[in-house]
Each structure stands twice: as structure tokens, then as C-alpha cells.
Design a protein around this motif. Structure first.
Motif, short mmCIF file in Angstrom:
data_model
loop_
_atom_site.label_atom_id
_atom_site.label_comp_id
_atom_site.label_asym_id
_atom_site.label_seq_id
_atom_site.Cartn_x
_atom_site.Cartn_y
_atom_site.Cartn_z
N LYS A 151 0.84 -1.20 0.00
CA LYS A 151 0.00 0.00 0.00
C LYS A 151 0.87 1.25 0.00
N TYR A 152 0.43 2.26 -0.73
CA TYR A 152 1.14 3.54 -0.80
C TYR A 152 0.14 4.65 -0.48
N SER A 153 0.49 5.49 0.51
CA SER A 153 -0.36 6.62 0.91
C SER A 153 0.40 7.91 0.69
N TYR A 154 -0.28 8.90 0.12
CA TYR A 154 0.36 10.18 -0.23
C TYR A 154 -0.46 11.32 0.38
N ALA A 155 0.20 12.17 1.15
CA ALA A 155 -0.46 13.31 1.79
C ALA A 155 -0.41 14.52 0.88
N THR A 162 2.64 18.89 10.83
CA THR A 162 4.01 19.27 10.51
C THR A 162 4.01 20.31 9.40
N ALA A 163 4.50 21.48 9.66
CA ALA A 163 4.50 22.55 8.66
C ALA A 163 5.35 22.19 7.45
N ASN A 164 4.91 22.63 6.28
CA ASN A 164 5.66 22.45 5.04
C ASN A 164 5.96 20.97 4.74
N SER A 165 4.98 20.09 5.00
CA SER A 165 5.20 18.66 4.82
C SER A 165 4.31 18.05 3.74
N LYS A 166 3.69 18.87 2.90
CA LYS A 166 2.89 18.33 1.81
C LYS A 166 3.77 17.44 0.92
N GLY A 167 3.19 16.34 0.45
CA GLY A 167 3.94 15.41 -0.36
C GLY A 167 4.59 14.29 0.43
N SER A 168 4.34 14.22 1.74
CA SER A 168 4.83 13.12 2.54
C SER A 168 4.16 11.82 2.10
N ALA A 169 4.84 10.69 2.31
CA ALA A 169 4.30 9.41 1.83
C ALA A 169 4.61 8.30 2.82
N TYR A 170 3.73 7.29 2.83
CA TYR A 170 3.90 6.12 3.68
C TYR A 170 3.76 4.87 2.82
N ILE A 171 4.75 3.98 2.91
CA ILE A 171 4.74 2.70 2.19
C ILE A 171 4.56 1.58 3.21
N HIS A 191 7.25 2.45 6.03
CA HIS A 191 8.22 3.55 6.08
C HIS A 191 7.48 4.87 5.87
N GLN A 192 7.63 5.78 6.84
CA GLN A 192 7.04 7.11 6.75
C GLN A 192 8.10 8.11 6.32
N LYS A 193 7.93 8.69 5.15
CA LYS A 193 8.81 9.76 4.68
C LYS A 193 8.08 11.08 4.89
N VAL A 194 8.73 12.00 5.61
CA VAL A 194 8.14 13.30 5.89
C VAL A 194 8.88 14.35 5.07
N SER A 195 8.17 14.97 4.16
CA SER A 195 8.78 15.96 3.27
C SER A 195 9.38 17.10 4.06
N ASN A 196 10.59 17.48 3.69
CA ASN A 196 11.30 18.62 4.27
C ASN A 196 11.65 18.45 5.75
N SER A 197 11.47 17.23 6.30
CA SER A 197 11.84 16.96 7.69
C SER A 197 12.51 15.59 7.79
N PRO A 198 13.73 15.46 7.30
CA PRO A 198 14.39 14.15 7.26
C PRO A 198 14.55 13.50 8.62
N ASN A 199 14.70 14.30 9.69
CA ASN A 199 14.84 13.73 11.04
C ASN A 199 13.55 13.11 11.54
N ALA A 200 12.42 13.42 10.87
CA ALA A 200 11.13 12.87 11.29
C ALA A 200 10.74 11.63 10.50
N SER A 201 11.53 11.25 9.49
CA SER A 201 11.24 10.05 8.71
C SER A 201 11.75 8.82 9.46
N TYR A 202 11.04 7.70 9.33
CA TYR A 202 11.39 6.50 10.10
C TYR A 202 10.70 5.28 9.48
N THR A 203 11.09 4.09 9.99
CA THR A 203 10.47 2.83 9.59
C THR A 203 9.87 2.15 10.81
#
Length: 254
Positions: A151-155, A162-171, A191-203
Motif C-alpha cells: 500500500k502507498y499513501s500520499y499526503a 508538521t509545517a511544510n510537509s505536503k507530499g509526505s508518503a507512507y509505504i 516507512h514514513q517519509k516526511v517531506s522537508n523533515s528528514p529527522n522525522a522520517s522513520y520505519t
């Protein structure tokens, strides 16, 4: 902390229609209510380790279209305000998910596409300096082949405040393994990828054991972990929302 996460529990958790694999043979409305020892979403704590009440309603049509709503008590928005510097008066005790989509099959693969709105009723998360309103909009697509689902989810809005995080995605990758006698085992990695916030991305990782108790009643226990390395980013009012956890719960469907 301005992310939210929870494990998808096949018997307890969110958006039950959105994860169904096939359309029913006739229009149907179903309901569910349940309680979990704590609410986790995409691996992260939503209730500071405390129990949560949850419930939902789903409508599914024979043509593959479905609609639904699901809700849970939460604490993360209030806790974020209390832990902010300076502290902020934040409210938002309830998460309400509203979703709709379409399911179909082709060449032996079941597909599911849809839209999901996370509504944090009356939330004031934007009272914390640098954050925005927590309400979030996602579109998703899933494919199931045999016991495996991807599954792929796109915000297309900011992600969970989270400010300025449009385009974040979860696989999300999972399997549903029938063990017999009403038991099933669901391994999961996401895996949660948070746009413009690399420290907030995680698995996040989870292993859930479900048991069908009959007459609409089910139970589950899940072991949940993440690889979140930035403890500060995931610590809310002194509580590490990304730490390992066990979640148990029961649900009644009717």
C-alpha cells in the motif's frame, strides 16, 4: 512531536473497509466497537501508552465502492502542547477518519484506491509555534496478491500538523497468514517519509496475532517497534512515542 502513527491491527484498528481485499456480493453496512491497551498508528503512540476506545461504521457496495468512518480517543495533541516550549493550550481529544474508495480485481490481483481524511475534531495544534492544524488528507492505493499486500499513501496536505510537509508518503508491506482455528498472523513493515523533515522520517515494524472468537468478537496482540533514531523528535512531554510496545485489544463487529 507532530507525527502520528499506529499499527494496522487487522481486527482492531482503523479504517476496516479501506483494507478489505474484495468487494461483498451485495450492499452492506457494518459496525465495530473496541478497546485497545494503547493506540499506535504507523508505530507511534497516540495515547501516551494509555487505553483507547475505538469504533466505526462501513458501507460497501457490490460494485466495489465503499465509504466509512472510524474514530478513536487520542492524547498526542494535548500532550504536545504541554511539552512545548513555551507550553501551549492545545485541544483535540478525538480522531475521526472519514474515507471512501473503490476496490476491484484484475489478473488475480485485488486493487484498492481511495481517499482518507484524518479529522482531529476541534484541534488547536497550530497553537504550538511552528506547527499547523493537525487535520490531514491522504490518497492511497493498494494491491493484494495472495496473502501479501502493498500500500502507498500520499499526503496532499501537511502531515499531522508538521509545517511544510505536503507530499509526505507512507509505504506499507504486510501479509495475512491463516494459522487455522480462527488464528491469523500479520507481519508488517512500513516507512514514513516526511517531506522537508528528514529527522522525522522513520520505519516501523509490527507482528500481530489475531483470534476470531466467534459471534462478531475478535481479539489481537501486537508487538510494535520502530527504527526512530532521533529520540528528541519523537519525545512528547517526556514520553518516547516511538519506543517498543505491546498492544492488546478486543473488537466487536456487527
Amino acid at each position: 512531536m507532530n507525527l502520528k502513527s499506529k499499527i494496522v491491527l487487522a481486527l482492531l484498528a482503523t479504517s476496516s473497509a479501506a483494507f478489505a481485499q474484495t468487494a461483498p456480493v451485495a450492499p452492506e453496512v457494518t459496525y465495530n466497537v473496541g478497546v485497545v491497551s494503547q493506540y499506535r498508528y504507523r508505530g507511534l503512540a497516540q495515547t501516551k501508552g494509555d487505553p483507547a476506545l475505538q469504533g466505526g461504521v462501513d458501507y460497501a457496495n457490490a460494485n466495489g465502492f465503499y465509504l466509512g468512518a472510524w474514530g478513536s480517543t487520542i492524547k498526542w495533541i494535548k500532550e504536545a502542547g504541554a511539552g512545548a516550549s513555551p507550553a501551549a493550550d492545545t485541544k483535540g481529544p478525538v480522531e475521526l477518519d472519514v474515507y471512501g474508495g473503490y476496490k476491484f480485481e484484475a489478473a488475480g490481483v485485488a486493487y484498492d484506491v481511495g481517499y482518507l481524511r484524518y479529522q482531529y475534531v476541534g484541534n488547536t495544534y497550530n497553537n504550538i509555534s511552528g506547527n499547523v492544524n493537525a487535520n490531514t488528507d491522504e490518497v492511497y492505493g493498494a494491491a493484494t496478491y495472495g496473502v501479501f499486500t502493498a500500500k502507498y499513501s500520499y499526503a496532499f496536505s501537511d502531515l499531522f500538523g508538521t509545517a511544510n510537509s505536503k507530499g509526505s508518503a507512507y509505504i506499507d508491506l504486510s501479509a495475512n497468514l491463516d494459522l487455522g482455528n480462527g488464528y491469523s498472523l500479520v507481519p508488517h513493515v512500513g516507512h514514513q517519509k516526511v517531506s522537508n523533515s528528514p529527522n522525522a522520517s522513520y520505519t516501523d515494524f509490527a507482528l500481530t496475532l489475531n483470534k476470531d472468537l466467534g459471534d462478531g468478537l475478535s481479539a489481537s496482540v501486537a508487538a510494535i517497534s520502530t527504527n526512530a533514531k532521533n529520540v528528541d523528535a519523537f519525545t512528547v512531554n517526556g514520553y518516547n512515542t516511538a519506543k517498543n510496545a505491546m498492544v492488546v485489544g478486543v473488537k466487536y463487529s456487527f
